[in-house]
Structures are given as C-alpha cells and as structure tokens.
Design a protein around this motif. Sequence first.
Motif, PDB file in Angstrom:
ATOM      1  N   VAL A   1       0.855  -1.203   0.000  1.00 48.78           N
ATOM      2  CA  VAL A   1       0.000   0.000   0.000  1.00 48.78           C
ATOM      3  C   VAL A   1       0.881   1.240   0.000  1.00 48.78           C
ATOM      4  O   VAL A   1       1.806   1.340   0.821  1.00 48.78           O
ATOM      5  N   GLY A   2       0.583   2.170  -0.892  1.00 46.19           N
ATOM      6  CA  GLY A   2       1.252   3.466  -0.874  1.00 46.19           C
ATOM      7  C   GLY A   2       0.741   4.223   0.330  1.00 46.19           C
ATOM      8  O   GLY A   2      -0.430   4.601   0.364  1.00 46.19           O
ATOM      9  N   MET A   3       1.602   4.422   1.346  1.00 42.17           N
ATOM     10  CA  MET A   3       1.152   5.099   2.571  1.00 42.17           C
ATOM     11  C   MET A   3       1.744   6.490   2.633  1.00 42.17           C
ATOM     12  O   MET A   3       2.960   6.651   2.722  1.00 42.17           O
ATOM     13  N   SER A   4       0.871   7.475   2.571  1.00 44.43           N
ATOM     14  CA  SER A   4       1.303   8.874   2.486  1.00 44.43           C
ATOM     15  C   SER A   4       1.328   9.548   3.849  1.00 44.43           C
ATOM     16  O   SER A   4       1.749  10.689   3.948  1.00 44.43           O
ATOM     17  N   GLY A   5       0.806   8.853   4.865  1.00 46.85           N
ATOM     18  CA  GLY A   5       0.641   9.515   6.160  1.00 46.85           C
ATOM     19  C   GLY A   5      -0.686  10.243   6.208  1.00 46.85           C
ATOM     20  O   GLY A   5      -0.925  11.061   7.106  1.00 46.85           O
TER      21      GLY A   5
ATOM     22  N   VAL B   1      -5.194  10.021   5.817  1.00 45.55           N
ATOM     23  CA  VAL B   1      -6.250   9.130   6.318  1.00 45.55           C
ATOM     24  C   VAL B   1      -6.679   8.100   5.266  1.00 45.55           C
ATOM     25  O   VAL B   1      -6.993   6.944   5.599  1.00 45.55           O
ATOM     26  N   ASP B   2      -6.667   8.481   3.990  1.00 46.21           N
ATOM     27  CA  ASP B   2      -7.180   7.569   2.960  1.00 46.21           C
ATOM     28  C   ASP B   2      -6.308   6.320   2.824  1.00 46.21           C
ATOM     29  O   ASP B   2      -6.812   5.197   2.750  1.00 46.21           O
ATOM     30  N   SER B   3      -4.993   6.533   2.801  1.00 45.94           N
ATOM     31  CA  SER B   3      -4.133   5.346   2.664  1.00 45.94           C
ATOM     32  C   SER B   3      -4.078   4.563   3.971  1.00 45.94           C
ATOM     33  O   SER B   3      -3.904   3.340   3.962  1.00 45.94           O
ATOM     34  N   SER B   4      -4.249   5.241   5.111  1.00 45.83           N
ATOM     35  CA  SER B   4      -4.270   4.516   6.397  1.00 45.83           C
ATOM     36  C   SER B   4      -5.439   3.540   6.420  1.00 45.83           C
ATOM     37  O   SER B   4      -5.279   2.361   6.765  1.00 45.83           O
TER      38      SER B   4
ATOM     39  N   GLY C   1       3.445  -1.553   3.831  1.00 48.06           N
ATOM     40  CA  GLY C   1       3.309  -0.179   3.327  1.00 48.06           C
ATOM     41  C   GLY C   1       4.597   0.276   2.665  1.00 48.06           C
ATOM     42  O   GLY C   1       5.674  -0.271   2.903  1.00 48.06           O
ATOM     43  N   LEU C   2       4.462   1.294   1.805  1.00 45.11           N
ATOM     44  CA  LEU C   2       5.651   1.924   1.207  1.00 45.11           C
ATOM     45  C   LEU C   2       5.426   3.427   1.221  1.00 45.11           C
ATOM     46  O   LEU C   2       4.420   3.924   0.710  1.00 45.11           O
ATOM     47  N   PHE C   3       6.358   4.123   1.850  1.00 48.39           N
ATOM     48  CA  PHE C   3       6.298   5.593   1.879  1.00 48.39           C
ATOM     49  C   PHE C   3       7.306   6.121   0.874  1.00 48.39           C
ATOM     50  O   PHE C   3       8.471   5.726   0.886  1.00 48.39           O
ATOM     51  N   MET C   4       6.853   7.033   0.016  1.00 48.92           N
ATOM     52  CA  MET C   4       7.767   7.620  -0.979  1.00 48.92           C
ATOM     53  C   MET C   4       8.099   9.046  -0.599  1.00 48.92           C
ATOM     54  O   MET C   4       7.201   9.793  -0.200  1.00 48.92           O
ATOM     55  N   LYS C   5       9.372   9.387  -0.784  1.00 46.94           N
ATOM     56  CA  LYS C   5       9.750  10.794  -0.667  1.00 46.94           C
ATOM     57  C   LYS C   5      10.247  11.168  -2.054  1.00 46.94           C
ATOM     58  O   LYS C   5      11.179  10.531  -2.559  1.00 46.94           O
TER      59      LYS C   5
ATOM     60  N   THR D   1      -3.699   1.856  -3.396  1.00 45.66           N
ATOM     61  CA  THR D   1      -3.616   3.278  -3.044  1.00 45.66           C
ATOM     62  C   THR D   1      -4.945   3.720  -2.437  1.00 45.66           C
ATOM     63  O   THR D   1      -5.965   3.042  -2.579  1.00 45.66           O
ATOM     64  N   GLY D   2      -4.912   4.873  -1.802  1.00 47.02           N
ATOM     65  CA  GLY D   2      -6.124   5.425  -1.194  1.00 47.02           C
ATOM     66  C   GLY D   2      -6.857   6.354  -2.145  1.00 47.02           C
ATOM     67  O   GLY D   2      -7.430   7.348  -1.713  1.00 47.02           O
ATOM     68  N   HIS D   3      -6.814   6.057  -3.441  1.00 48.17           N
ATOM     69  CA  HIS D   3      -7.564   6.874  -4.403  1.00 48.17           C
ATOM     70  C   HIS D   3      -9.046   6.490  -4.377  1.00 48.17           C
ATOM     71  O   HIS D   3      -9.383   5.311  -4.228  1.00 48.17           O
TER      72      HIS D   3
ATOM     73  N   ASP E   1      -6.961  16.961   4.392  1.00 46.96           N
ATOM     74  CA  ASP E   1      -6.657  16.387   3.074  1.00 46.96           C
ATOM     75  C   ASP E   1      -5.433  17.104   2.488  1.00 46.96           C
ATOM     76  O   ASP E   1      -5.254  18.298   2.715  1.00 46.96           O
ATOM     77  N   SER E   2      -4.629  16.344   1.715  1.00 41.03           N
ATOM     78  CA  SER E   2      -3.435  16.981   1.152  1.00 41.03           C
ATOM     79  C   SER E   2      -3.831  17.970   0.056  1.00 41.03           C
ATOM     80  O   SER E   2      -4.779  17.740  -0.687  1.00 41.03           O
ATOM     81  N   THR E   3      -3.083  19.059  -0.018  1.00 39.44           N
ATOM     82  CA  THR E   3      -3.349  20.073  -1.047  1.00 39.44           C
ATOM     83  C   THR E   3      -2.018  20.444  -1.690  1.00 39.44           C
ATOM     84  O   THR E   3      -0.961  20.023  -1.228  1.00 39.44           O
TER      85      THR E   3
HETATM   86  N1  LIG Z   1       4.321   9.969  -0.160  1.00 35.03           N
HETATM   87  C1  LIG Z   1       3.583   8.911  -0.523  1.00 35.03           C
HETATM   88  N2  LIG Z   1       4.040   7.669  -0.345  1.00 35.03           N
HETATM   89  C2  LIG Z   1       3.326   6.582  -0.698  1.00 35.03           C
HETATM   90  N3  LIG Z   1       2.099   6.666  -1.269  1.00 35.03           N
HETATM   91  C3  LIG Z   1       1.583   7.885  -1.478  1.00 35.03           C
HETATM   92  C4  LIG Z   1       2.285   9.071  -1.122  1.00 35.03           C
HETATM   93  N4  LIG Z   1       1.511  10.128  -1.447  1.00 35.03           N
HETATM   94  C5  LIG Z   1       0.375   9.633  -1.983  1.00 35.03           C
HETATM   95  N5  LIG Z   1       0.409   8.281  -2.002  1.00 35.03           N
HETATM   96  C6  LIG Z   1      -0.656   7.356  -2.464  1.00 35.03           C
HETATM   97  O1  LIG Z   1      -1.507   8.017  -3.400  1.00 35.03           O
HETATM   98  C7  LIG Z   1      -2.841   8.105  -2.866  1.00 35.03           C
HETATM   99  C8  LIG Z   1      -3.521   9.382  -3.295  1.00 35.03           C
HETATM  100  O2  LIG Z   1      -2.714  10.443  -2.915  1.00 35.03           O
HETATM  101  P1  LIG Z   1      -3.225  11.924  -2.734  1.00 35.03           P
HETATM  102  O3  LIG Z   1      -2.014  12.785  -2.691  1.00 35.03           O
HETATM  103  O4  LIG Z   1      -4.286  12.162  -3.710  1.00 35.03           O
HETATM  104  O5  LIG Z   1      -3.693  11.935  -1.252  1.00 35.03           O
HETATM  105  P2  LIG Z   1      -5.042  11.838  -0.483  1.00 35.03           P
HETATM  106  O6  LIG Z   1      -6.207  11.611  -1.378  1.00 35.03           O
HETATM  107  O7  LIG Z   1      -5.055  12.989   0.449  1.00 35.03           O
HETATM  108  O8  LIG Z   1      -4.762  10.459   0.290  1.00 35.03           O
HETATM  109  P3  LIG Z   1      -4.173  10.267   1.734  1.00 35.03           P
HETATM  110  O9  LIG Z   1      -5.278  10.683   2.667  1.00 35.03           O
HETATM  111  O10 LIG Z   1      -3.849   8.813   1.800  1.00 35.03           O
HETATM  112  O11 LIG Z   1      -2.960  11.163   1.826  1.00 35.03           O
HETATM  113  C9  LIG Z   1      -2.647   7.985  -1.359  1.00 35.03           C
HETATM  114  O12 LIG Z   1      -3.831   7.555  -0.707  1.00 35.03           O
HETATM  115  C10 LIG Z   1      -1.519   6.983  -1.268  1.00 35.03           C
HETATM  116  O13 LIG Z   1      -1.978   5.657  -1.431  1.00 35.03           O
END
Ligand SMILES: Nc1ncnc2c1ncn2[C@@H]1O[C@H](COP(=O)(O)OP(=O)(O)OP(=O)(O)O)[C@@H](O)[C@H]1O
Length: 396
Positions: free
Chosen positions: A41-45, A47-50, A65-69, A157-159, A225-227
């Motif tokens: 799972v792409g974990m961005s930190g 709520v959606d990916s959590s 999980g995998l966190f990308m920078k 992903t949390g899309h 939410d991320s912006t």
């Molecule tokens: N830095 C990251 N590392 C890993 N996965 C990521 C990262 N940023 C985004 N993603 C993946 O892409 C998805 C959609 O990203 P988006 O930036 O649209 O964030 P979001 O809809 O606010 O989701 P979230 O609440 O998970 O941040 C995330 O849910 C996650 O699965």
Amino acid sequence: MCGDLLEFATIFIETLLFIMPYIHSLSAAELASNSQKKVIVGMSGGVDSSVSAYILLQQGYQVEGLFMKNWEEDDNDEYCAAAEDLKDAQAVADKLGIELHQINFAAEYWDNVFEYFLEEYKSGRTPNPDIMCNKEIKFKAFLEFAAEELEADYIATGHYVRRREVDGHWQMLRGLDDNKDQSYFLYTLGEQHVGQTLFPIGDIEKPQVREIAQEQGLITHDKKDSTGICFIGERKFTDFLSQYLPAQPGVIETPEGQEIGQHQGLMYHTLGQRKGLMIGGMKEFGDDPWYVVDKDMARNVLIVGQGADHPRLFSKGLVANQLHWVDRVGPTCAIKCSVKTRYRQEDIPCSLTLDSDGSARVIFDQPQKAVTPGQSAVFYLNEVCLGGGIIESYIR
Ligand SMILES: Nc1ncnc2c1ncn2[C@@H]1O[C@H](COP(=O)(O)OP(=O)(O)OP(=O)(O)O)[C@@H](O)[C@H]1O
C-alpha cells in the motif's frame, strides 16, 4: 448503435455493482485466497491510505506499506511536510502491525514530472502535475519497485476510484463518493495497471473513511486532506515557480487591444482567472470584474475581458492529444459521452470523434467556459472512465 449497446451494458453492470458491497462479505475461500497475496500500500501519512491498509488487512491480504519521498527540500525550506507525513505513516503502520518500507524517487520525479511541469508553464499552458505524478511515479516507479523488489502481487492506493473486470478486461470506474472521485487524475492508467492495483476505499464515502480511522484509533483520522502540488505540497505558487522560471513581465490588454495594465509573467495566469490581475477602478470601464480570456505568447500579452459571461471565455469544443485509453484502444466509432475539462467539474455531455492524426475532437452539447490548454480532458461513459488526453486547443 455502438454507444447505445455499450450504455445499456454499462447501466446493468453498474446497478449490480452498487448493491454488491451491501450483500457481499468475504467467504472463507476468498479470505484464504487473499492470504496468499502480498499487497504493497502506498502510505502517504494521510487518512485515505491509512484506512486502505486497514481494509486490506480485514480482507485477509498480506499487507506492507511503502512511503515515498519524491522531493528534496533544501535545508532552510520552511515546508518539511515529508518528515511529518513519514512519522504519521509509521505510526499507522505500527498501530496496524505492518512493515513500512521507504523509497526515494526524487530523481524520477524531477526528470519525468517536474521538468514537464516547468516546460508546460514556459509555453504558456497550465499543466496538471498530479496526472503526470500518477502516471510516472505512483503507477510506474512505485508499481515496478513493489512488484520487482518487494514481490508484490498487487499495489494499493487510497484513491477514490473503483475497478471491475468485464470479460477478462479491467475497467476503471469513478469513486462512489462523487465529491471525492479521483478518476480524473488517473486516466493515464491502462487496464494492466488497474488489474494490478486495489483501491480499497473506492466504494466508501469520505466521512465514513474518517469514521473507520477514528474507530480503529488511527492518528490520521482528522488529518487535513493533502493540497498543493503532488509531493511538493502547499506553496506560495508565484514565489515557488519564480525560483525555477524567470518571470517575463509584459502588458495586459483588452480584446480590442487597449493596454490597461502590467503582468509579472504569463505563467502566473490561467484562462478564466479573475483574482490577482491588479486591474480595475478604471472609470471608463465600469465595475464589472475582469477575467483572463487569452494569452498571446508571441507578444507576451495577457488578454482580459470584462464580465463572467464574456464571449471570449466560451468554447464550443476542444482538441486533445497525447491520448490514453484505459482499454488501450479507445472508442472505435464516434460516440456520445461526457467529458470533464477540470477536476470536480460537472460532467459535460459531448460528442467525441477520434481524428486520423491521433487526436480527439470534442464538441460540447453546450458551450463551456475557460477550457484551458495543458489541462486534461477526461472522458466517461456513465460510471466508466474511458481515458483522456491533454487539451491542445479550444474550438471557439
Ligand atoms: N508519499 C507517498 N508515499 C506513498 N504513497 C503515497 C504518497 N503520497 C500519496 N500516495 C498514495 O496516493 C494516494 C492518493 O494520494 P493523494 O495525494 O491524492 O492523497 P489523499 O487523497 O489525500 O490520500 P491520503 O489521505 O492517503 O494522503 C494515497 O492515498 C496513497 O496511497
């Protein structure tokens, strides 16, 4: 004919799909089968990916999980969002008892997303970096890394989108939550990407996602939410862009050619923009607000018109190129469908024809405002996202 049949089949399957989550819980056999599959799972930190990671665990998958920078902040950068996000992703992974890997794709991001973004601005267009970011990073670098290095069967992903398989082919559908649907940003995915990706929250509404996070004690439950720009975050846009592209001040003119002000650079302006023009208060023009109606790149002139319904703001259609179709083929005949020319825009009914030069010609049922070159036109047949392309020009 081709459109009618497809529409009937689509409505039928959609109805089934809508009721599925309410009548279907996983059988022991499904749980057992999932337990053989590894999902990264792409974990961005956020709520959606959590919550995505939590749902996948409930569905019996082996989850990591995998966190990308993907953006290197410099030392005196006031924005250090990535460090905070990593901390939150780690806290969620710890709470769920899953491993969190980390990877840095900053070089790929710079070469394949950021340079494109700057080039587009340089040529006076308004790009959408999120779309490129999904294409080049999340569904290319990330997907390849997860499959090859982490031996994933799927990524997740949390899309907010859904997928379904029809006759052995994967389709991408809008997310169930109309407000959050992210299919607009994902139209470059081919069916092989869709087949390799799980979208666990695509059939849930956002408020429910937050509720699940809260019930499970995930610290991201009330995170904003991320912006901002994908992986770069919220910035003061003009300052940020001017670090990379030299500003070229020029004049602002009316459509009739009268000079009425100065701009700091065409790249800071987009069609339909009202705020930030620093004009007004000219007695001879009255009080109606001004809007950007065109950019004359050759002369470095910003053209503005008065009134929200200025005729130069409207287009009958558009031409799009760099097309991507989820089924990799696209419509084989002219079809009636709908299009979005911006994220969160209401669907626009239209006719879509593919030209022999590989571009798409779209005629709207009703003229549309501020169709912007560089943005994407994304096509839908009811719930199904067919694909899309980059808006090359508008048809007036
Ligand atoms: N830095 C990251 N590392 C890993 N996965 C990521 C990262 N940023 C985004 N993603 C993946 O892409 C998805 C959609 O990203 P988006 O930036 O649209 O964030 P979001 O809809 O606010 O989701 P979230 O609440 O998970 O941040 C995330 O849910 C996650 O699965």
